[in-house]
Design a protein around this motif. Sequence first.
Motif, PDB file in Angstrom:
ATOM      1  N   SER A 135      -2.067   6.278  -0.924  1.00 61.84           N
ATOM      2  CA  SER A 135      -2.871   6.622   0.453  1.00 61.84           C
ATOM      3  C   SER A 135      -3.372   7.974   0.205  1.00 61.84           C
ATOM      4  O   SER A 135      -3.775   7.610   1.873  1.00 61.84           O
ATOM      5  N   GLU A 178       0.905  -1.240  -0.322  1.00 62.87           N
ATOM      6  CA  GLU A 178       0.223   0.127  -0.028  1.00 62.87           C
ATOM      7  C   GLU A 178       1.073   1.341   0.030  1.00 62.87           C
ATOM      8  O   GLU A 178       1.806   1.734   0.556  1.00 62.87           O
ATOM      9  N   TYR A 229      -5.504   3.118  -0.718  1.00 58.18           N
ATOM     10  CA  TYR A 229      -5.985   3.204   0.990  1.00 58.18           C
ATOM     11  C   TYR A 229      -7.068   5.086   1.095  1.00 58.18           C
ATOM     12  O   TYR A 229      -5.849   5.425   0.571  1.00 58.18           O
ATOM     13  N   TYR A 258       3.981  -1.200   4.023  1.00 62.95           N
ATOM     14  CA  TYR A 258       3.020   0.191   3.984  1.00 62.95           C
ATOM     15  C   TYR A 258       4.402   0.595   3.939  1.00 62.95           C
ATOM     16  O   TYR A 258       5.222   1.033   4.280  1.00 62.95           O
ATOM     17  N   GLU A 268      -2.210  -1.175  -4.007  1.00 60.23           N
ATOM     18  CA  GLU A 268      -2.764  -0.079  -3.785  1.00 60.23           C
ATOM     19  C   GLU A 268      -2.701   0.560  -2.675  1.00 60.23           C
ATOM     20  O   GLU A 268      -1.801   1.347  -2.685  1.00 60.23           O
TER      21      GLU A 268
END
Length: 577
Positions: free
Chosen positions: A130, A127, A167, A352, A165
């Motif tokens: 974001s 991720e 978020y 992350y 990804e």
Amino acid sequence: MNLFAHFQHNVRAAIDALAREGRLPQGLDLNRVMVEPPRDSAHGDLATNAAMVLAKPAGMQPRAIAQLVADRLVADPDIQSTDIAGPGFINIRLKASFWPKLLDAALAQGPQYGRSAIGGGEKVNVEYVSANPTGPLHVGHCRGAVFGDALAELLSRAGYAVAREYYVNDAGAQVDVLARSAYLRYREALGEDIGEIPSGLYPGDYLKPVGQALAFDHDKALLDMPEAAWLPIVRDKAVAMMMDLVREDLATLNIRQEVFVSEKSLHTSGEVDRTVEDLRARDLIYEGRLPPPKGELPEDWEDREQTLFRATQFGDDIDRPLIKSDGSYTYFASDIAYSRHKILRGFTELVYVLGADHAGYVKRLEAIGAANAGNKSVKVIVRLCQLVKLFRDGEPVRMSKRAGEFVTLREVVEEVGSDVVRFMMLYRKNEAPLDFDFKKVTEQSKDNPVFYVQYAHARICSVFRNAGGLAESAEKPDFSRLVDEAELQAIRRIGEYPRLVEAAAVAHEPHRIAFYLYDLASDFHALWNKGKESPQLRFILGSDMQTSLARLALLRVIRYVLANGLGILGVKPVEEM
């Protein structure tokens, strides 16, 4: 061919043979026996720590084990000699006949050379970015975006099943501020003089298109509604348009993330409710009070009994509140639900990528990952990216007029190009601060690494354009004709690449690829310069077709590796400059 893995297997086989003969104990654990490049290339081509890691379990002196292993290894048809250094390290020098085998293997693999299966298909979620959907991405987001994208590609090349990804933080106070800011631009689009943007709202011009879109969709209807009615309408439109803007910004860097998970959807789908119920059922939630934070108290701090998650049970500094005084969930509750959501999708490694200003999140992310994992084996890894400072010929770059408060990612890319931005963002370890000078990164010199690497690829392409029919020859090259030290140095460097990809993937360090490409480009430019100085070392010799074919094949492999490595970094391997 991964030459280090190849000889690591041979070293372990030699130890097994010595154990069968009774010269070493049976059942030694060989997992820590490694073969790596020597610290000093003058000592040989390879080095192994076998004697050092086996001495204690074998109950023998390291040098005694080293002598046994070294004596056995010299029988290997590809090993020229062995040498015992220091307390028991074994340096290995390979025969000249081995390097043609390595080049044959690399040439046969072509563009796939360097790919690995060490990941074994493990599902990894990376991720990155974001950013709150409240405006365009700025240069601070740029580094994390490039690092995360390159890391995801690196892991993929090493055999992991990777999901990229984003978020979307589309729940909470910041999107309400966005909606109020967009509503002001809506009134402006209808012809109202809104004056100076009030403090606390987003002032950038990037919200003007949102206001215009709202005016087109609703005309003056929103003006007659109370805030409670127009706020969700404006909020949804503003978030959607801001996410379109974010995707466009990322596309300028050739970043296209596959999955976008909405924080709001975690609430509307009941995922947050289910997560809290699960934690409560496992006695990981209790009602209690938190001690006041150290230093000056935040304005929103309340000394009250509240619903807390037992974060300290999983290594966090304090237990974390899940429910605000108004009964709504905290951001932390959403974070737990999001972590659980990833694990339920089957990911066993959660990566992350955060800015250095989010270092305080490391322990809490590790804690919620451990709590959600339960009995499953799940790794939580947080990678921090340090700040980027922009300069132009040594002078700091001022803020953007369009964004109002910062320099946008798109402005940087539009000025110097995606390739330059991506390479330079990766030409330093992510944890180290980065100074980005617009003038220096566009210089055409050896001191500019992205130019130096791309120029090597372009030069090789020019050689093939000048090679005529030789470039298309299907005749098997005779690599034994490559005997100049500069040629051998380039071959050794090529041999390092598969191991480097694996090591960089395991360490989560894509900057190693950038450093390696610079070194390989330097090896190539050395070959080019030698050919200019000594005609017999040119790539194409009119009087010696066999040597020409061997040199062209070597260049083909170098081009494969340069293109492969640049692909990991997300940089285009240009053919002309």
